[in-house]
Write a protein that holds these residues in place. Structure first.
Motif, PDB file in Angstrom:
ATOM      1  N   VAL A   1       0.838  -1.203   0.000  1.00  0.00           N
ATOM      2  CA  VAL A   1       0.000   0.000   0.000  1.00  0.00           C
ATOM      3  C   VAL A   1       0.872   1.252   0.000  1.00  0.00           C
ATOM      4  N   PHE A   2       1.947   1.248   0.790  1.00  0.00           N
ATOM      5  CA  PHE A   2       2.843   2.407   0.820  1.00  0.00           C
ATOM      6  C   PHE A   2       3.471   2.631  -0.544  1.00  0.00           C
ATOM      7  N   GLU A   3       3.860   1.543  -1.211  1.00  0.00           N
ATOM      8  CA  GLU A   3       4.439   1.674  -2.546  1.00  0.00           C
ATOM      9  C   GLU A   3       3.432   2.272  -3.516  1.00  0.00           C
ATOM     10  N   ALA A   4       2.167   1.858  -3.414  1.00  0.00           N
ATOM     11  CA  ALA A   4       1.133   2.387  -4.305  1.00  0.00           C
ATOM     12  C   ALA A   4       0.879   3.868  -4.039  1.00  0.00           C
ATOM     13  N   ILE A   5       0.871   4.265  -2.760  1.00  0.00           N
ATOM     14  CA  ILE A   5       0.643   5.667  -2.410  1.00  0.00           C
ATOM     15  C   ILE A   5       1.805   6.540  -2.874  1.00  0.00           C
ATOM     16  N   GLN A   6       3.015   6.009  -2.814  1.00  0.00           N
ATOM     17  CA  GLN A   6       4.203   6.772  -3.186  1.00  0.00           C
ATOM     18  C   GLN A   6       4.374   6.869  -4.698  1.00  0.00           C
ATOM     19  N   GLN A   7       3.748   5.944  -5.441  1.00  0.00           N
ATOM     20  CA  GLN A   7       3.977   5.859  -6.881  1.00  0.00           C
ATOM     21  C   GLN A   7       3.633   7.140  -7.649  1.00  0.00           C
TER      22      GLN A   7
END
Length: 262
Positions: free
Chosen positions: A35-41
């Motif tokens: 989820v963090f990776e998706a938010i940071q993308q």
């Protein structure tokens, strides 16, 4: 229902909704990394088009842990949306008949997809908004975005969109509870359209009008759909009231009916 009973009922529903959010957050803890990776993308995609550095910045030793807690609570709100939406329905409509309370399943069947649909629409808009805002960074400058600020921005956009898409369901719930008639919603349709387009213009800070219209049109259509449901419900209520010798919801009597004796 007296005020004290209303307050007790509100406390009960808030406690139950909070328990659901906490349980959802516990479940969401294990999904933090993807989820963090998706938010940071979106931020990384915006930075890849610029010469200067664009990156999240954790300002403090405890900031990464704080970030994880906030993301899991945010996910808890999303995952537990069927539960707290039911608590909202149960609080708004405590005085309905048993048959009308059966509409709770219809409420949840509409509210949950609408809330999640609004959140997904926000997720679609988010990269465009981030890209536009990052473009204001001067050429060659470094933009170290505070992680907490960025997360707050993402959560606000998604929650606001989700709640905006719940407006039609709230309209129907209030109508079924006798707190708002179809005539009231019909009179305010111009305001509803104006608010929908204003909301879209603010929440989609992109230079093109197509994105704004793409966000505003679904909100307007949902308002119209809720208005149709409220109109059908009010007609049924009017028929029952006339059969019982009572005035319609607007206070008038049919031509072939006399006011009930007092």
């Amino acid at each position: 229902m007296p005020l004290r009973a209303h307050l007790l009922e509100l406390r009960k529903r808030l406690v139950l909704a909070s328990i659901g959010v906490v349980l959802g957050a516990v479940l969401a803890w294990i999904f933090y990394d993807p989820v963090f990776e998706a938010i940071q993308q979106p931020l990384e995609a915006a930075g890849s088009t610029r010469d200067g550095l664009v990156s999240l910045n954790f300002a403090g030793v405890a900031a990464p842990f704080d970030m994880r807690v906030k993301i899991t609570i945010f996910l808890g709100v999303i995952l537990s949306s069927p539960w707290w939406l039911y608590q909202l329905w149960a609080f708004i409509t405590p005085g309905l008949t048993r048959r009308e309370r059966g509409y709770a399943f219809g409420f949840l069947g509409a509210a949950v997809p609408l809330f999640l649909g609004g959140a997904l629409l926000a997720w679609y808009v988010l990269p465009h908004a981030v890209q536009l805002l990052i473009e204001f960074t001067p050429s060659g400058a470094t933009n170290l975005v505070d992680a907490q600020t960025y997360l707050g921005f993402v959560m606000r956009v998604m929650l606001v969109f989700g709640l905006a898409f719940l407006l039609p369901v709230v309209m129907v719930a209030l109508n079924f509870a006798g707190l708002g008639t179809a005539a009231t919603w019909r009179k305010g349709w111009r305001w509803a359209v104006m608010i929908a387009f204003t909301f879209s213009a603010i929440m989609t800070p992109t230079p093109d009008a197509i994105t704004m219209i793409a966000v505003a049109i679904p909100i307007c259509l949902l308002y119209a759909g809720a208005l149709v449901i409220c109109t059908v419900h009010d007609r049924r209520v009017d028929r029952r009231r006339v059969a019982a010798g009572l005035p319609r919801l607007d206070g008038t009597f049919p031509d072939d009916a006399e006011p009930a004796a007092t």
